[in-house]
Design an enzyme around this catalytic site. Sequence first.
Site, PDB file in Angstrom:
ATOM      1  N   SER A  48       0.100  -8.634   1.268  1.00  0.00           N
ATOM      2  CA  SER A  48      -1.328  -9.075   1.380  1.00  0.00           C
ATOM      3  C   SER A  48      -1.883  -8.756   2.514  1.00  0.00           C
ATOM      4  O   SER A  48      -1.195  -9.360   3.552  1.00  0.00           O
ATOM      5  CB  SER A  48      -1.390 -10.416   0.436  1.00  0.00           C
ATOM      6  OG  SER A  48      -3.300 -10.184   1.281  1.00  0.00           O
ATOM      7  N   SER A  49      -2.310  -8.164   3.029  1.00  0.00           N
ATOM      8  CA  SER A  49      -2.893  -8.677   4.353  1.00  0.00           C
ATOM      9  C   SER A  49      -3.128  -9.770   4.313  1.00  0.00           C
ATOM     10  O   SER A  49      -3.213  -9.885   5.692  1.00  0.00           O
ATOM     11  CB  SER A  49      -4.047  -7.016   4.066  1.00  0.00           C
ATOM     12  OG  SER A  49      -3.485  -5.920   3.853  1.00  0.00           O
ATOM     13  N   GLN A  97      -9.860  -6.718 -10.698  1.00  0.00           N
ATOM     14  CA  GLN A  97     -10.158  -6.206  -9.970  1.00  0.00           C
ATOM     15  C   GLN A  97      -9.695  -4.530 -10.391  1.00  0.00           C
ATOM     16  O   GLN A  97     -10.499  -3.914 -10.670  1.00  0.00           O
ATOM     17  CB  GLN A  97      -9.494  -5.673  -8.366  1.00  0.00           C
ATOM     18  CG  GLN A  97     -10.187  -4.553  -7.934  1.00  0.00           C
ATOM     19  CD  GLN A  97      -9.813  -3.929  -6.094  1.00  0.00           C
ATOM     20  OE1 GLN A  97     -10.499  -4.285  -5.525  1.00  0.00           O
ATOM     21  NE2 GLN A  97      -9.039  -3.274  -5.434  1.00  0.00           N
ATOM     22  N   HIS A 126       1.236  -0.661   0.405  1.00  0.00           N
ATOM     23  CA  HIS A 126      -0.022   0.147   0.101  1.00  0.00           C
ATOM     24  C   HIS A 126       0.939   1.038  -0.519  1.00  0.00           C
ATOM     25  O   HIS A 126       0.501   2.240  -0.674  1.00  0.00           O
ATOM     26  CB  HIS A 126      -1.212   0.227   0.851  1.00  0.00           C
ATOM     27  CG  HIS A 126      -1.657  -0.875   1.504  1.00  0.00           C
ATOM     28  ND1 HIS A 126      -1.430  -2.661   2.036  1.00  0.00           N
ATOM     29  CD2 HIS A 126      -2.862  -1.094   0.820  1.00  0.00           C
ATOM     30  CE1 HIS A 126      -2.592  -3.822   2.157  1.00  0.00           C
ATOM     31  NE2 HIS A 126      -3.359  -2.539   1.081  1.00  0.00           N
TER      32      HIS A 126
HETATM   33  O1  PAF Z   1      -8.305  -3.840  -2.821  1.00  0.00           O
HETATM   34  C1  PAF Z   1      -8.969  -2.604  -2.434  1.00  0.00           C
HETATM   35  O2  PAF Z   1      -8.465  -2.963  -1.159  1.00  0.00           O
HETATM   36  C2  PAF Z   1     -10.085  -3.248  -2.138  1.00  0.00           C
HETATM   37  O3  PAF Z   1     -11.218  -4.099  -3.122  1.00  0.00           O
HETATM   38  C3  PAF Z   1     -11.028  -1.566  -2.775  1.00  0.00           C
HETATM   39  C4  PAF Z   1     -10.739  -1.282  -4.086  1.00  0.00           C
HETATM   40  C5  PAF Z   1     -10.394  -0.196  -1.352  1.00  0.00           C
HETATM   41  C6  PAF Z   1     -12.592  -1.793  -2.390  1.00  0.00           C
HETATM   42  O4  PAF Z   1     -12.976  -1.712  -1.156  1.00  0.00           O
END
Ligand code: PAF
Length: 278
Positions: free
Chosen positions: A181-182, A149, A33
């Site tokens: 990854s979390s 996504q 992140h």
């Molecule tokens: O990837 C994520 O962390 C989530 O799917 C997002 C894009 C923040 C939407 O909740």
Amino acid sequence: MEIIAKIDVLRECLAQEAAIAFVPTMGNLHAGHIHLVEQARKHGQCVVVSIFVNPLQFGANEDLTSYPRTLKEDCEQLIAAGADVVFTPTEQTLYPVAQTMLIEPPPIANELCGANRPGHFRGVATVVMKLFNIVQPHSAIFGSKDFQQLFIIRELVRQFNLPINIIAGDTQREDSGLALSSRNGYLTPAQKLEAQRLYRTLQMVVDNVKKGNRDYALIETQSSQYLTQLGWIVDYISIRSATTLAPASAEDTALVVLGAAKQGKTRLIDNIEFSLEN
Ligand code: PAF
């Protein structure tokens, strides 16, 4: 760094900003992140990060309640990374009434991760649309680890003519190759050691295809069986066109191999994008 939970306060704070770069997250931040936040800095003068665990994208038997919520540590990391604003809405703030208006993603959302997570991408697309409308960013950065996504968000922006530049952030990995990854936090030390094999398996698929093997169905089956024999519960290993996400044909040259599999109860995903052009 401003921490803002209310929509009207956020709008007032951002009203004069000419170039907002936005990183939507569900918190429990890690180096992946933070890398997105650093990239955001290159694309906007004001970097906004949202932290919201979106109930709409979790299935009934998924980890919504146990999903790690670590706001204090997240904010410390974001201050160090130079974020300007963190938006931390509550569920009541984002969904004050039942969200009966939903964004229906294209059929590809029912394949790959969507096949075993019905409604997941509808929930993602809906919350991202809401966040885009609230933050009104000029750019938004999404991690490439969530390749499907990212693909669906690009379609959202394209089909709804949203004036937002979508930027793909590189997947950050441990030295072992394991994608950050979390959900890695759920793994026991032994599972974590094994978890690196998902990326190694995808690498083997890429090598195989690059060597000229075009029997994609066979490669997918063999690599799934390989992981299954080692105790994984495989959701899919799939070779797709990187531009359409349709199953790859022998003519496609821009490819991506995607995988999702469980170590114990923890579902891990990863992918490698690659080209067959010299
Ligand atoms: O990837 C994520 O962390 C989530 O799917 C997002 C894009 C923040 C939407 O909740």
